[in-house]
Design a protein around this motif. Structure first.
Motif, mmCIF file in Angstrom:
data_model
loop_
_atom_site.group_PDB
_atom_site.id
_atom_site.type_symbol
_atom_site.label_atom_id
_atom_site.label_comp_id
_atom_site.label_asym_id
_atom_site.label_seq_id
_atom_site.Cartn_x
_atom_site.Cartn_y
_atom_site.Cartn_z
ATOM 1 N N LEU A 67 0.829 -1.196 0.000
ATOM 2 C CA LEU A 67 0.000 0.000 0.000
ATOM 3 C C LEU A 67 0.868 1.252 0.000
ATOM 4 O O LEU A 67 1.971 1.262 0.560
ATOM 5 C CB LEU A 67 -0.900 0.009 1.231
ATOM 6 C CG LEU A 67 -1.927 -1.131 1.326
ATOM 7 C CD1 LEU A 67 -2.675 -1.074 2.641
ATOM 8 C CD2 LEU A 67 -2.905 -1.075 0.162
ATOM 9 N N VAL A 71 -1.658 5.493 2.781
ATOM 10 C CA VAL A 71 -2.710 4.535 3.127
ATOM 11 C C VAL A 71 -2.299 3.710 4.334
ATOM 12 O O VAL A 71 -3.072 3.529 5.281
ATOM 13 C CB VAL A 71 -3.012 3.619 1.926
ATOM 14 C CG1 VAL A 71 -4.122 2.624 2.280
ATOM 15 C CG2 VAL A 71 -3.401 4.432 0.694
ATOM 16 N N GLN A 72 -1.066 3.223 4.331
ATOM 17 C CA GLN A 72 -0.568 2.420 5.443
ATOM 18 C C GLN A 72 -0.580 3.209 6.746
ATOM 19 O O GLN A 72 -0.977 2.695 7.801
ATOM 20 C CB GLN A 72 0.851 1.931 5.131
ATOM 21 C CG GLN A 72 1.370 0.872 6.089
ATOM 22 C CD GLN A 72 0.597 -0.428 5.992
ATOM 23 O OE1 GLN A 72 0.364 -0.940 4.923
ATOM 24 N NE2 GLN A 72 0.176 -0.951 7.131
ATOM 25 N N ILE A 75 -4.174 3.565 8.083
ATOM 26 C CA ILE A 75 -4.641 2.300 8.665
ATOM 27 C C ILE A 75 -4.063 2.106 10.053
ATOM 28 O O ILE A 75 -4.782 1.800 11.016
ATOM 29 C CB ILE A 75 -4.262 1.117 7.747
ATOM 30 C CG1 ILE A 75 -5.047 1.188 6.436
ATOM 31 C CG2 ILE A 75 -4.520 -0.215 8.447
ATOM 32 C CD1 ILE A 75 -4.550 0.238 5.373
ATOM 33 N N GLN A 76 -2.776 2.290 10.181
ATOM 34 C CA GLN A 76 -2.114 2.095 11.473
ATOM 35 C C GLN A 76 -2.610 3.089 12.512
ATOM 36 O O GLN A 76 -2.820 2.740 13.681
ATOM 37 C CB GLN A 76 -0.596 2.201 11.290
ATOM 38 C CG GLN A 76 -0.006 1.061 10.474
ATOM 39 C CD GLN A 76 1.457 1.262 10.153
ATOM 40 O OE1 GLN A 76 2.009 2.357 10.318
ATOM 41 N NE2 GLN A 76 2.105 0.214 9.671
ATOM 42 N N GLY A 267 -10.449 0.015 0.255
ATOM 43 C CA GLY A 267 -8.999 -0.055 0.303
ATOM 44 C C GLY A 267 -8.445 -1.423 0.646
ATOM 45 O O GLY A 267 -7.335 -1.528 1.171
ATOM 46 N N PHE A 269 -10.102 -3.668 2.638
ATOM 47 C CA PHE A 269 -10.730 -4.166 3.864
ATOM 48 C C PHE A 269 -12.214 -4.446 3.596
ATOM 49 O O PHE A 269 -12.783 -3.936 2.629
ATOM 50 C CB PHE A 269 -10.568 -3.140 4.988
ATOM 51 C CG PHE A 269 -9.172 -3.061 5.526
ATOM 52 C CD1 PHE A 269 -8.813 -3.728 6.690
ATOM 53 C CD2 PHE A 269 -8.196 -2.336 4.857
ATOM 54 C CE1 PHE A 269 -7.516 -3.670 7.174
ATOM 55 C CE2 PHE A 269 -6.898 -2.267 5.330
ATOM 56 C CZ PHE A 269 -6.553 -2.939 6.497
ATOM 57 N N VAL A 301 -11.202 1.860 10.402
ATOM 58 C CA VAL A 301 -10.018 1.414 9.676
ATOM 59 C C VAL A 301 -10.348 1.255 8.191
ATOM 60 O O VAL A 301 -9.586 1.683 7.313
ATOM 61 C CB VAL A 301 -9.469 0.096 10.260
ATOM 62 C CG1 VAL A 301 -8.342 -0.437 9.389
ATOM 63 C CG2 VAL A 301 -8.967 0.318 11.687
ATOM 64 N N THR A 302 -11.498 0.654 7.897
ATOM 65 C CA THR A 302 -11.916 0.498 6.509
ATOM 66 C C THR A 302 -12.135 1.848 5.850
ATOM 67 O O THR A 302 -11.708 2.083 4.709
ATOM 68 C CB THR A 302 -13.214 -0.329 6.434
ATOM 69 O OG1 THR A 302 -12.963 -1.636 6.938
ATOM 70 C CG2 THR A 302 -13.719 -0.427 5.008
ATOM 71 N N ALA A 305 -8.792 3.448 5.137
ATOM 72 C CA ALA A 305 -8.112 2.781 4.024
ATOM 73 C C ALA A 305 -8.738 3.170 2.697
ATOM 74 O O ALA A 305 -8.032 3.447 1.712
ATOM 75 C CB ALA A 305 -8.164 1.268 4.214
ATOM 76 N N GLU A 308 -8.027 7.122 1.884
ATOM 77 C CA GLU A 308 -6.645 7.412 1.496
ATOM 78 C C GLU A 308 -6.283 6.718 0.180
ATOM 79 O O GLU A 308 -5.523 7.255 -0.630
ATOM 80 C CB GLU A 308 -5.682 6.988 2.597
ATOM 81 C CG GLU A 308 -5.786 7.822 3.869
ATOM 82 C CD GLU A 308 -5.419 9.279 3.663
ATOM 83 O OE1 GLU A 308 -4.706 9.591 2.683
ATOM 84 O OE2 GLU A 308 -5.845 10.112 4.475
ATOM 85 N N SER A 309 -6.836 5.517 -0.063
ATOM 86 C CA SER A 309 -6.582 4.821 -1.327
ATOM 87 C C SER A 309 -7.123 5.617 -2.508
ATOM 88 O O SER A 309 -6.442 5.800 -3.530
ATOM 89 C CB SER A 309 -7.221 3.432 -1.314
ATOM 90 O OG SER A 309 -6.561 2.576 -0.412
#
Length: 445
Positions: A67, A71-72, A75-76, A267, A269, A301-302, A305, A308-309
């Motif tokens: 990713l 995006v990463q 998510i984190q 993204g 998820f 989180v989804t 993701a 940002e994707s």
């Protein structure tokens, strides 16, 4: 190629999971490939074999297995803040605004947890909004594991395609062939006042990739307008993959009343979404009376993701890259088929591709569609290319699963395991990957 570990894992799985899998399409012969991890445009299986991956999670992985940093990080950040809250978060508004800003049909969005949940909710919405019960679907189309669309047969004579679906459900479903304008007109002439919606994929994506003929979606749009029915586009596969940020509806220039999403919009998820005009979508509770709810809907989180994707795709050359590689693959496979299997049909568009093992076609490819079948009437192969799900089903489907898929795996290429599901290029794939894949096609065909 080693496969002892995958075989051992499958043996374990059979004792605790039905068929040893959690989705039936993964049950390949003689046993599934168990994946240990992804790496860019590749997967490494449990035996350490490295394969070029065109399954891409059956579509969600626009970026492959690596990713973008933004995006990463998102998510984190959201995962570390807490698993979920059962309350709204700002990032779900961000994603809804992005979708509404770019997709022609969308003013309002309801997020859910899967493509199936999205289409189930869209059907309920259409019935609640119109006060009607019947749904027109395409033979060979796929809209998830839901009772309304798990049917076979024809309009007026539909029956469940699986045990567990009552015949009463099938009675309200009207299957017609894709790309058949006359059948569409006839079903509205007979049932029009009872039809709540037409539910169709803009491109049949779980049936070998069948493109619409010119004017077909316009005909469906006009019929729905004339009879007061809703036009629902299932863009779970094509959404944010075909036509870029406007999706397939933007590419075809036909605006549905309701659109369902999944896959890329989350993204990578679990996700689904139902979008459309504010008037229609606000029929959902609590704004309206059509019940819809879900514990994990709008999971932060989804949502992060997905947002940002799509933002990264909007600001970079993502679609240019994946579409160019898709075109290169389709053109290269077409050349190989011309030499080795002229009866086969190469299909797909943008970053989607597939080879349908059709049984008849002219031996000459002169003046044919070189980058995938476009349903062009002037193409010399037009009469023999697949027009609907039945045409794909009558191809050499067993050869794909029993011979071709196995051989491609031996050549280091991971494809979808049957004739029907499509394959995808990703932002992580390279020209070198494409060249290796074309060499594998030469060997396997």
């Amino acid at each position: 190629m080693r496969d002892e570990r995958s075989r051992e894992l499958y043996d374990r799985a059979l004792s605790v999971m039905p068929g040893g899998v959690n989705s039936s399409v993964r049950a390949t012969m003689p046993y599934p490939l168990f994946v240990e991890r992804g790496d860019g445009g590749h997967v490494i299986d449990a035996d350490g074999n490295r394969l070029i991956d065109y399954v891409m999670g059956y579509g969600p992985l626009l970026y492959g297995h690596d990713l973008p940093d933004s995006v990463q990080s998102a998510i984190q950040s959201h995962a570390s803040a807490g698993p979920m809250y059962g309350a709204p978060t700002e990032v779900e508004i961000d994603l809804a605004e992005f979708v509404a800003r770019h997709v022609p049909s969308v003013e309002s969005v309801r997020f859910v947890n899967s493509g199936t949940e999205a289409t189930v909710s869209a059907v309920r919405l259409a019935r609640g909004y119109t006060g009607r019960d019947k749904i027109v679907v395409m033979q060979g189309g796929y809209h998830g594991a839901q009772e309304t669309t798990l049917v076979d047969g024809e309009a007026g004579d539909a029956h469940p395609s699986t045990p567990g679906v009552p015949q009463e459900f099938a009675r309200h479903t009207l299957p017609i062939p894709f790309n058949d304008e006359e059948a569409a007109q006839e079903v509205f002439e007979e049932y029009g006042d009872d039809i709540a919606a037409v539910l169709t994929e803009p491109i049949l994506g779980n049936t070998g990739i069948v493109m619409p003929e010119d004017g077909y979606h316009e005909t469906l749009r006009d019929l729905c307008d004339d009879y007061g029915s809703l036009l629902i586009f299932d863009e779970v596969i094509t959404g944010f993959r075909v036509g870029g940020l406007q999706c397939a509806q933007g590419e075809f220039g036909v605006t549905p009343d309701v659109t369902t999403f999944g896959k890329i919009v989350g993204g990578g998820f679990p996700v689904g979404a139902i979008g459309g005009t504010a008037e229609i979508i606000e029929s959902f509770t609590p704004a309206g009376e059509v019940f819809q709810s879900g514990t994990f809907s709008g999971h932060p989180v989804t949502m992060a993701a997905g947002y940002e994707s799509l933002t990264y795709a909007a600001e970079n050359d993502v679609y240019e890259h994946v579409n160019r590689l898709g075109e290169k693959l389709r053109e290269g496979i077409t050349e190989i088929c011309e030499d080795q299997a002229p009866e086969y049909t190469v299909v797909g568009t943008d970053s989607m591709f597939k080879t349908v093992f059709t049984r008849e076609a002219p031996e000459s490819f002169e003046n044919s569609c070189s980058g995938g079948c476009r349903q062009r009437p002037t193409c010399p192969r037009y009469e023999t290319c697949p027009k609907n799900g039945g045409d794909v089903a009558s191809a050499q489907t067993d050869r794909w699963e029993r011979v071709f898929w196995q051989e491609m795996r031996e050549q280091g290429v991971f494809l979808t395991a049957n004739q029907f599901e499509c394959q995808f290029t990703s932002y992580a794939h390279t020209d070198e990957d494409v060249e290796k894949t074309l060499e594998a096609y030469k060997e396997a065909l």
